[in-house]
Scaffold this motif. Sequence first.
Motif, PDB file in Angstrom:
ATOM      1  N   ASN A  79      12.828  -1.414  -4.101  1.00  0.00           N
ATOM      2  CA  ASN A  79      11.355  -1.052  -3.949  1.00  0.00           C
ATOM      3  C   ASN A  79      10.996  -0.992  -5.738  1.00  0.00           C
ATOM      4  OD1 ASN A  79       8.892  -0.270  -3.363  1.00  0.00           O
ATOM      5  ND2 ASN A  79       9.128   1.893  -3.182  1.00  0.00           N
ATOM      6  N   GLY A  80      10.840  -2.220  -5.975  1.00  0.00           N
ATOM      7  CA  GLY A  80      10.483  -2.497  -7.597  1.00  0.00           C
ATOM      8  C   GLY A  80      11.482  -3.257  -8.328  1.00  0.00           C
ATOM      9  N   TYR A  81      11.878  -3.100  -9.718  1.00  0.00           N
ATOM     10  CA  TYR A  81      12.517  -4.026 -10.291  1.00  0.00           C
ATOM     11  C   TYR A  81      14.084  -4.177 -10.157  1.00  0.00           C
ATOM     12  CZ  TYR A  81       8.165  -5.020 -13.080  1.00  0.00           C
ATOM     13  OH  TYR A  81       7.207  -5.360 -13.491  1.00  0.00           O
ATOM     14  N   PHE A 140      17.403  -5.027   2.050  1.00  0.00           N
ATOM     15  CA  PHE A 140      16.093  -4.832   2.301  1.00  0.00           C
ATOM     16  C   PHE A 140      15.202  -4.940   1.223  1.00  0.00           C
ATOM     17  CE2 PHE A 140      17.479  -2.708   6.424  1.00  0.00           C
ATOM     18  CZ  PHE A 140      17.876  -3.927   7.055  1.00  0.00           C
ATOM     19  N   ALA A 141      13.642  -4.963   0.946  1.00  0.00           N
ATOM     20  CA  ALA A 141      12.874  -4.951  -0.065  1.00  0.00           C
ATOM     21  C   ALA A 141      11.543  -4.649   0.465  1.00  0.00           C
ATOM     22  CB  ALA A 141      13.260  -6.113  -0.882  1.00  0.00           C
ATOM     23  N   LYS A 149      15.196  -8.731   4.849  1.00  0.00           N
ATOM     24  CA  LYS A 149      14.047  -8.427   5.467  1.00  0.00           C
ATOM     25  C   LYS A 149      13.251  -7.871   4.348  1.00  0.00           C
ATOM     26  CE  LYS A 149      12.350  -5.790   9.423  1.00  0.00           C
ATOM     27  NZ  LYS A 149      12.645  -4.929  10.688  1.00  0.00           N
ATOM     28  N   VAL A 150      11.890  -8.155   4.460  1.00  0.00           N
ATOM     29  CA  VAL A 150      10.791  -7.618   3.678  1.00  0.00           C
ATOM     30  C   VAL A 150      10.108  -6.387   4.581  1.00  0.00           C
ATOM     31  CG1 VAL A 150       8.986  -7.752   2.147  1.00  0.00           C
ATOM     32  CG2 VAL A 150      10.752  -9.439   2.121  1.00  0.00           C
ATOM     33  N   ASN A 182       7.387   2.228   4.388  1.00  0.00           N
ATOM     34  CA  ASN A 182       8.309   2.094   5.497  1.00  0.00           C
ATOM     35  C   ASN A 182       9.897   1.996   5.049  1.00  0.00           C
ATOM     36  OD1 ASN A 182       6.277   2.970   7.211  1.00  0.00           O
ATOM     37  ND2 ASN A 182       6.007   0.526   7.776  1.00  0.00           N
ATOM     38  N   LEU A 183      10.008   1.364   4.011  1.00  0.00           N
ATOM     39  CA  LEU A 183      11.378   0.894   3.511  1.00  0.00           C
ATOM     40  C   LEU A 183      12.340   1.914   3.848  1.00  0.00           C
ATOM     41  CD1 LEU A 183      12.836  -1.466   2.037  1.00  0.00           C
ATOM     42  CD2 LEU A 183      12.253  -0.488  -0.279  1.00  0.00           C
ATOM     43  N   LEU A 184      12.322   3.099   3.049  1.00  0.00           N
ATOM     44  CA  LEU A 184      13.567   3.997   3.248  1.00  0.00           C
ATOM     45  C   LEU A 184      13.679   4.471   4.915  1.00  0.00           C
ATOM     46  CD1 LEU A 184      13.435   6.271   0.118  1.00  0.00           C
ATOM     47  CD2 LEU A 184      15.025   4.438   0.554  1.00  0.00           C
ATOM     48  N   SER A 185      12.621   4.908   5.559  1.00  0.00           N
ATOM     49  CA  SER A 185      12.825   5.197   6.977  1.00  0.00           C
ATOM     50  C   SER A 185      13.395   4.157   7.927  1.00  0.00           C
ATOM     51  CB  SER A 185      11.606   5.626   7.439  1.00  0.00           C
ATOM     52  OG  SER A 185      10.545   4.589   7.564  1.00  0.00           O
TER      53      SER A 185
END
Length: 154
Positions: free
Chosen positions: A6-8, A24-25, A82-83, A88-91
């Motif tokens: 989630n970032g660089y 995932f990103a 998956k993007v 929602n990324l962490l959950s």
Amino acid sequence: MIAAVNGYALGGGCELALACDIRFASPNAQLGQPEVTLGICPGWGGTQRLLRIIGPSRAKDLIFSGRKITAEEAFSMGLINKVIPSENLLSETRAYAKTIAKNSNFAIGISKMLVNRGTDANLDTGLKLEIYSWAVCFSTKDREERMRKFVEKK
């Protein structure tokens, strides 16, 4: 291991993600191997893992150019699985990890070893390793219990 970017994730950060089994990103993630812009080559597995994940031509493109790519481009080349929206990324990553955790640790470990070893083996050797490992899995109490529950529809 599952990465949630989630970032660089540039240089060592990208190499850390490459060392994970699943990546995932979020849409705002940017990935790349910019080491050549500093006069060095990737040094934590970037050349080796990247080529195995996305192929030599794409790996050379990212490494030689030192450019950053978006999560969508990383997804299109198979670098990201998956993007997922940032919120929602962490959950979703945790939910996916829980799905995996419900399965047989032994069978997952064997499967991971087979995929990793199969990368460097010819097909015949990979298939022989697979059938041997499949037979080993059949000898476990875990397999016996899981198949019994399946047959009993539990």
